[in-house]
Write a protein that holds these residues in place. Structure first.
Motif, short mmCIF file in Angstrom:
data_model
loop_
_atom_site.label_atom_id
_atom_site.label_comp_id
_atom_site.label_asym_id
_atom_site.label_seq_id
_atom_site.Cartn_x
_atom_site.Cartn_y
_atom_site.Cartn_z
N THR A 222 0.72 -1.23 0.13
CA THR A 222 0.09 -0.09 -0.04
C THR A 222 0.81 1.21 0.06
O THR A 222 2.14 1.17 0.39
N LEU A 223 0.27 2.32 -0.35
CA LEU A 223 0.98 3.64 -0.40
C LEU A 223 0.90 4.27 0.83
O LEU A 223 1.81 5.25 1.26
N THR A 224 0.06 3.65 1.68
CA THR A 224 -0.15 4.36 3.09
C THR A 224 0.06 3.14 4.10
O THR A 224 -1.10 2.63 4.53
N GLN B 145 -1.05 -3.96 6.51
CA GLN B 145 -0.45 -3.61 5.10
C GLN B 145 0.88 -2.69 5.09
O GLN B 145 1.16 -2.02 6.03
N TYR B 146 1.78 -3.07 4.19
CA TYR B 146 3.26 -2.79 4.31
C TYR B 146 3.65 -1.81 3.09
O TYR B 146 2.92 -1.50 2.18
N THR B 147 4.90 -1.41 3.30
CA THR B 147 5.49 -0.43 2.19
C THR B 147 5.40 -1.06 0.89
O THR B 147 5.57 -2.28 0.61
N ALA B 148 4.86 -0.11 -0.10
CA ALA B 148 4.89 -0.73 -1.43
C ALA B 148 6.27 -0.89 -2.00
O ALA B 148 7.22 -0.30 -1.90
N VAL C 6 -9.02 1.31 5.57
CA VAL C 6 -9.85 2.47 6.68
C VAL C 6 -11.24 1.96 6.45
O VAL C 6 -11.80 2.11 7.43
N GLU C 7 -11.95 1.75 5.31
CA GLU C 7 -13.20 1.31 5.29
C GLU C 7 -13.59 -0.14 5.82
O GLU C 7 -14.61 -0.28 6.80
N PHE C 8 -12.58 -1.06 6.07
CA PHE C 8 -12.76 -2.20 6.95
C PHE C 8 -12.70 -1.83 8.24
O PHE C 8 -13.63 -2.23 9.13
N GLY C 9 -11.72 -1.02 8.65
CA GLY C 9 -12.02 -0.25 10.10
C GLY C 9 -13.10 0.20 10.50
O GLY C 9 -13.81 0.21 11.66
N SER D 134 -17.13 -2.37 -1.12
CA SER D 134 -16.46 -0.88 -0.65
C SER D 134 -15.40 -1.12 -0.04
O SER D 134 -14.72 -0.11 0.04
N ILE D 135 -14.89 -2.30 0.27
CA ILE D 135 -13.73 -2.67 0.87
C ILE D 135 -12.52 -3.16 0.00
O ILE D 135 -11.69 -2.70 0.00
#
Length: 503
Positions: A81-83, A88-91, A299-302, A318-319
């Motif tokens: 991921t970019l964030t 989730q980890y560094t792209a 974010v949507e999952f959380g 949506s996730i």
């Protein structure tokens, strides 16, 4: 990127291939300013025939342009991921596996994979070929060291051939005895001239899902049930992310897994270089191989989780919608094709939880038909649709309560545990994340032993396998049995002793 290389071809009919182990994600390639090919897919090996673009100069120019949308796109990307946050980890972007040149003859052996029939005492060696002419034959010899154990030959039909090898006493592959036959494969013309030669290997083994004497569905290897006790292995590195720093490092995680008394690795939403699977084959570990997932909106999952919605009841469109089913299927098939050789892989996992999950049963059916020699887990966690050899649960709480079994499917925990322990000086962040928290090695061992005791008590009730989260810490995740820089948090023999006492 631009670089230069020398042309290794001499005068003759050979062709020159440029191989890439993996490039994330899309690339275009030029040789001496001539466009020679392109590729999409961040986890599969590919090659391009560059012969016609070579010049008479000693130095040849290679230019490669790479684009990677990471989690702004629809392609399989795994945990990138970019964030970066939590799970989730560094792209990663660009070339992350080996690049090499290979001269090949016009008629050549492309791919080799095997199928075992224990009752018949046979291993069938399947070969894919290129430009095989009429009368071409494939000859296969199987060796145990220097001793010839079996041999066979078949004429080629339509650039493929299957050569059955018969054994008087077939030596089977298993974790406690990871025996591998060496294979020598020759492609010959009608006059017996050798056109191409390849060295390979095979592990003779069969896997199945069958009921035991008590009626519980079990995972079988070579006709006997075997409990799969494994680790969720992300395969990430603090310096190279997807890329291990050395071959010693690449095999270390497998060796550490075995040293701690596990027999299984679930390779989680990542495909490793071929050499990793060779290490797995020769060291003797069972592998569940995930297909890398598509984008997952943390974010949507959380948000939905905070609202009290259970994962299996969330609005997954949506996730993590599967927006490019054709692209996913193409990369899935590329993974199956590239890894079919390796006997350590016993389970395919097309979907992790609901991350990009789409056409679930259609995809699972496709994988089962593509490779009937392995089991298919479908999917691992959450949104099960009733198909696949295994009913896979992710239980980070209440793991001691075995879910009700489903007819004809083995019950497994595709993820459980996730006990966190921060080790000062060996973490990327001062505060890390895990599913449950401990403050000391002693606390961790107490929690781990209690959890494994619960798992052990479920085996007689029908639990067929369990995958602990996880092998190593990764970035902000600190629920590994090893730190991110590969230091054991607890003595490996202590972890092994817990397994031996309970399981």
């Amino acid at each position: 990127m631009r670089t230069y290389f020398e042309n290794p071809l001499s005068e003759g009919p050979e062709r020159l291939r440029l191989h890439f182990g993996a490039v994330d994600w899309a690339c275009e390639i030029w040789i001496n300013d001539v466009a020679v090919g392109s590729h999409t897919g961040g986890f599969d090996p590919f090659y391009i025939d560059i012969t016609d673009a070579l010049t008479s100069d000693s130095s040849q120019k290679l230019v490669i342009a790479i684009t990677d949308p990471t989690d702004t796109g629809t392609q399989p990307l795994g945990k990138q991921t970019l964030t970066p946050f939590a799970i989730q980890y560094t792209a990663v972007a660009g070339i992350w596996q080996t690049v090499w040149l290979e001269p090949v003859p016009h008629s050549c052996i492309e791919r080799v994979y095997t199928e075992t029939a224990i009752t018949a005492g046979t291993v069938t060696v399947n070969c894919d070929l290129s430009n095989a002419k009429s009368g071409t034959q494939v000859n296969v010899c199987a060796f145990d060291g220097e001793t010839l154990m079996s041999q066979g030959s078949e004429l080629v039909v339509d650039d493929s051939v299957s050569v059955p090898l018969y054994f008087d006493d077939l030596h089977l592959w298993c974790p406690s005895d990871p025996f591998l036959y060496d294979l020598v494969i020759e492609l010959t013309d009608a006059n017996g001239n050798v056109l191409d030669r390849a060295d390979s290997y095979c592990g003779a083994r069969e896997v199945s899902c069958e009921p035991d004497d008590a009626g519980h569905m079990r995972l079988y290897l070579n006709g006997s049930p075997i409990f799969h006790l494994g680790l969720l292995d992300q395969g990430w590195w603090p310096d190279g992310l997807l890329t291990a720093p050395t071959d010693e490092a690449l095999k270390f995680d497998i060796e550490a897994t075995l040293k701690m008394g596990f027999n299984t690795i679930r390779k989680h939403v990542k495909v490793e270089p071929a050499r990793w699977y060779w290490h797995a084959d020769r060291l003797g570990v069972l592998v569940w191989q995930d297909m890398p997932s598509t984008v997952f909106n943390m974010v949507e999952f959380g948000k939905q989780l905070k609202e009290g919605t259970k994962p299996e009841e969330m609005e997954w469109e949506s996730i993590s919608p599967g927006k490019d089913p054709e692209g996913f299927r193409s990369e899935l098939d590329a993974m199956l094709h590239a890894l079919q050789l390796f006997p350590s892989i016993v389970v395919w996992v097309p979907f992790n939880e609901a991350w990009g999950q789409h056409d679930t049963n259609g995809t699972l059916t496709h994988v089962m038909r593509s490779d009937p020699t392995r089991l298919v887990d479908g999917p691992s966690g959450w949104t099960d649709m009733g198909l696949g050899h295994m009913r896979d649960h992710h239980l980070y709480q209440d793991a001691e309560q075995l879910p009700e079994a489903e007819s004809g499917r083995a019950t497994v925990y595709g993820e459980f545990g996730g006990i966190s322990l921060y080790i000062d000086g060996h973490s990327m962040f001062e505060k890390g994340w895990g599913y449950t928290k401990t403050e000391s090695v002693e606390d961790f061992l107490t929690s781990y032993e209690e959890l494994l005791a619960a798992i052990g008590s479920l085996i007689p009730e029908g639990l067929a396998g369990a995958i602990y989260t996880q092998t190593t810490d990764v970035e902000s995740e600190i629920n590994g049995l090893l730190t991110y820089d590969r230091e054991y948090k607890a003595r490996p023999e202590k972890i092994r002793s817990i397994h031996e006492r309970i399981l």
